[in-house]
Motif scaffolding. Structure first.
Motif, PDB file in Angstrom:
ATOM      1  N   LYS A 161       0.984  -1.314  -0.059  1.00  7.44           N
ATOM      2  CA  LYS A 161       0.038  -0.077   0.034  1.00  7.44           C
ATOM      3  C   LYS A 161       1.131   1.239  -0.018  1.00  7.44           C
ATOM      4  O   LYS A 161       0.736   2.118  -0.796  1.00  7.44           O
ATOM      5  CB  LYS A 161      -0.962   0.191   1.135  1.00  7.44           C
ATOM      6  CG  LYS A 161      -2.110  -1.025   1.206  1.00  7.44           C
ATOM      7  CD  LYS A 161      -3.079  -0.889   2.201  1.00  7.44           C
ATOM      8  CE  LYS A 161      -4.169  -1.850   2.063  1.00  7.44           C
ATOM      9  NZ  LYS A 161      -4.412  -2.487   3.118  1.00  7.44           N
ATOM     10  N   SER A 165       1.055   3.939  -2.963  1.00  5.10           N
ATOM     11  CA  SER A 165       0.761   5.510  -2.546  1.00  5.10           C
ATOM     12  C   SER A 165       1.910   6.317  -2.917  1.00  5.10           C
ATOM     13  O   SER A 165       1.799   7.566  -3.364  1.00  5.10           O
ATOM     14  CB  SER A 165       0.479   5.655  -0.987  1.00  5.10           C
ATOM     15  OG  SER A 165       1.501   5.593  -0.434  1.00  5.10           O
ATOM     16  N   GLU A 168       1.700   7.571  -6.539  1.00  7.84           N
ATOM     17  CA  GLU A 168       0.898   8.537  -6.623  1.00  7.84           C
ATOM     18  C   GLU A 168       1.707   9.932  -6.445  1.00  7.84           C
ATOM     19  O   GLU A 168       1.258  10.941  -6.979  1.00  7.84           O
ATOM     20  CB  GLU A 168      -0.236   8.782  -5.672  1.00  7.84           C
ATOM     21  CG  GLU A 168      -1.329   7.594  -6.031  1.00  7.84           C
ATOM     22  CD  GLU A 168      -2.210   7.403  -4.812  1.00  7.84           C
ATOM     23  OE1 GLU A 168      -2.303   8.101  -3.893  1.00  7.84           O
ATOM     24  OE2 GLU A 168      -2.932   6.281  -4.928  1.00  7.84           O
TER      25      GLU A 168
END
Ligand SMILES: [Fe+2]
Ligand SMILES: [Fe+2]
Length: 288
Positions: A161, A165, A168
């Protein structure tokens, strides 16, 4: 290698914060080994040695990657490479020959399929030792003693995760903000962020702080270096760690300046870069 010799080497090679983490990993790994019936001695050694090359510069890391042919994908990424470089250096330069220990060190960052009990112990202890503090760590710590496989999966899940992230992409503003938070956590004074993206061709942000002692300045600088490395932001150049009252850290788009009060007043970068947008950091508020 005897434990005392390992501890001496670690004192020379690791920053204080890294040494503290390492001792935390050792404590948890030993407890896990005793709990799960693994070899206590091997768990202790692997834990003590797992971050052996964590505080190398990018250039030093790259040099080892080439010397031991560890794979070009690791070049320029010391944070990812350190488990590989540690295992290689320990084997070839420090005479560590125990394959189980070397393998546990080698895979401690990202894990691998079919991990042995010792590998799982080091992997989990690294992620959940007492000094770790992130949401969910308590649960992982407990699970490690009830279901170590589940603990491994939880950690992996969290890592995936986190990496997604990161994809991004934190922009430079977010990284500068994170830097300010790290400085704040180490009691840096009067933290200021200056957006110089419009006025300078060489960087986007200046982050400025000061601290009352040389030791605290270094603590702040070390913590910033470590925390930004975790985000994949690598220190390119650092100057002034020899008591000049000004540590300058160049992360490319972010330039961090840690001053003594005296030198800060003297150089007055805020004034020098007064054309940029200045934000006075307050941990409770946003960047704007
Ligand atoms: Fe590590
Ligand atoms: Fe570690």
């Amino acid at each position: 290698m005897e434990t005392n010799r390992i501890l001496c080497l670690l004192e020379q090679r690791l920053k204080k914060s890294r040494l503290k983490h390492t001792l935390g990993v050792r404590d948890m790994a030993v407890r896990l080994a005793e709990h799960w019936g693994a070899d206590r001695d091997k768990a202790e050694k692997a834990a003590l040695l797992h971050d052996f090359t964590k505080n190398l510069s990018a250039a030093e890391s790259d040099e080892l990657i080439i010397r031991y042919n560890l794979g070009i994908k690791y070049l320029g990424n010391p944070a990812l490479a350190h488990s590989k470089t540690a295992a290689a250096v320990l084997e070839h330069e420090y005479g560590v020959s125990d394959r189980e220990i070397l393998n546990a060190i080698d895979c401690h960052t990202v894990g691998k399929p079919n991990m042995t009990l010792l590998e799982k112990i080091i992997y989990v202890a690294d992620a959940a030792e007492q000094g770790r503090d992130y949401p969910g760590v308590e649960e992982i710590r407990d699970t490690a003693f009830s279901d170590i496989d589940k603990a491994c999966i939880n950690i992996l899940d969290r890592t995936i995760k986190y990496v997604l992230s990161k994809g991004e992409d934190m922009d430079n503003k977010a990284i500068a903000w994170k830097t300010a938070e790290v400085i704040d956590s180490k009691k840096g004074q009067d933290i200021v962020l200056i957006d110089i993206s419009r006025t300078s061709g060489f960087a986007d942000y200046f982050v400025i702080t000061h601290a009352p002692s040389d030791r605290l300045m270094k603590t702040i600088a070390d913590e910033v270096e470590d925390q930004l490395a975790e985000l994949g932001v690598i220190l390119k150049r650092s100057e002034g760690r020899n008591g000049t009252g000004w540590i300058l850290m160049d992360f490319g788009d972010i330039i961090v300046n840690v001053f003594s009060k005296e030198q800060r007043d003297r150089y007055n970068l805020e004034k020098l870069w007064g054309d940029g947008d200045i934000t006075y950091f307050d941990g409770n508020k946003g960047i704007e």
